[in-house]
Design a protein around this motif. Structure first.
Motif, PDB file in Angstrom:
ATOM      1  N   TRP A 125      -7.156 -12.954  79.203  1.00  0.00           N
ATOM      2  CA  TRP A 125      -6.878 -13.605  80.266  1.00  0.00           C
ATOM      3  C   TRP A 125      -7.662 -14.756  80.779  1.00  0.00           C
ATOM      4  N   ASP A 126      -9.020 -14.650  80.329  1.00  0.00           N
ATOM      5  CA  ASP A 126      -9.976 -15.840  80.946  1.00  0.00           C
ATOM      6  C   ASP A 126      -9.689 -16.971  79.977  1.00  0.00           C
ATOM      7  N   ARG A 127      -9.141 -16.893  78.843  1.00  0.00           N
ATOM      8  CA  ARG A 127      -9.009 -18.165  77.926  1.00  0.00           C
ATOM      9  C   ARG A 127      -7.622 -18.396  78.353  1.00  0.00           C
TER      10      ARG A 127
ATOM     11  N   CYS B 143      -6.417 -18.235  81.483  1.00  0.00           N
ATOM     12  CA  CYS B 143      -6.696 -18.979  82.828  1.00  0.00           C
ATOM     13  C   CYS B 143      -7.114 -20.255  82.644  1.00  0.00           C
ATOM     14  N   ASP B 144      -7.903 -20.562  81.388  1.00  0.00           N
ATOM     15  CA  ASP B 144      -8.490 -21.886  81.141  1.00  0.00           C
ATOM     16  C   ASP B 144      -7.536 -22.836  80.634  1.00  0.00           C
TER      17      ASP B 144
ATOM     18  N   GLU C  42      -9.473 -20.924  89.953  1.00  0.00           N
ATOM     19  CA  GLU C  42     -10.441 -19.659  90.134  1.00  0.00           C
ATOM     20  C   GLU C  42      -9.666 -18.499  90.867  1.00  0.00           C
TER      21      GLU C  42
ATOM     22  N   ARG D  12      -7.563 -16.788  88.364  1.00  0.00           N
ATOM     23  CA  ARG D  12      -8.380 -16.016  87.543  1.00  0.00           C
ATOM     24  C   ARG D  12      -9.039 -14.663  88.244  1.00  0.00           C
TER      25      ARG D  12
ATOM     26  N   GLY E 290      -7.628 -10.700  86.909  1.00  0.00           N
ATOM     27  CA  GLY E 290      -8.578  -9.825  86.508  1.00  0.00           C
ATOM     28  C   GLY E 290      -8.105  -8.390  86.561  1.00  0.00           C
TER      29      GLY E 290
END
Length: 123
Positions: A19-21, A23-24, A44, A47, A51
């Motif tokens: 999920w971090d990538r 969101c990027d 943000e 993001r 989470g």
């Protein structure tokens, strides 16, 4: 990154629960109209929301079935096959619309039947 690559990675990262990538892929000032979560502004904030995905789903897969790209716009018909944290199945057909500028998603909207996702509120 071209629009097709962005969309390919969107589904690749979602299916890997990265999920971090995922969101990027969105621009810092992105806007999303998400059928369940509502109107979201800012990467943000997105993001923070994402989470919790690992707590909502024991398994999640979003398979793109049809991808259309026209310049900076894209549309994807996909199928979500998931299992809630309590083991309940979630199956839904989805339509996502994207605007992609400078290799990042600046706008996204999704459309799907909300009934399959009601099991998440029962967990």
């Amino acid at each position: 990154m071209d629009a097709r690559t962005v969309l390919d990675r969107y589904y690749e990262y979602a299916n890997a629960a990265d999920w971090d990538r995922w969101c990027d892929l969105f621009a810092p000032d992105m806007v999303m109209d998400e059928q369940l979560a509502g109107h979201i502004e800012g990467r943000e904030k997105l993001r923070q929301m994402m989470g919790g995905m690992g707590q909502m789903y024991a398994a999640f897969h979003n398979e793109p079935l049809h991808v259309l790209i026209d310049g900076a716009q894209g549309a994807v018909v996909s199928r979500i096959t998931a299992t809630s944290a309590a083991g309940r199945p979630v199956r839904a057909q989805v339509m996502n619309y994207f605007t992609i500028l400078h290799g990042q998603i600046t706008y996204m909207a999704n459309f799907h039947d909300t009934v399959p996702f009601q099991v998440l509120s029962q967990d």
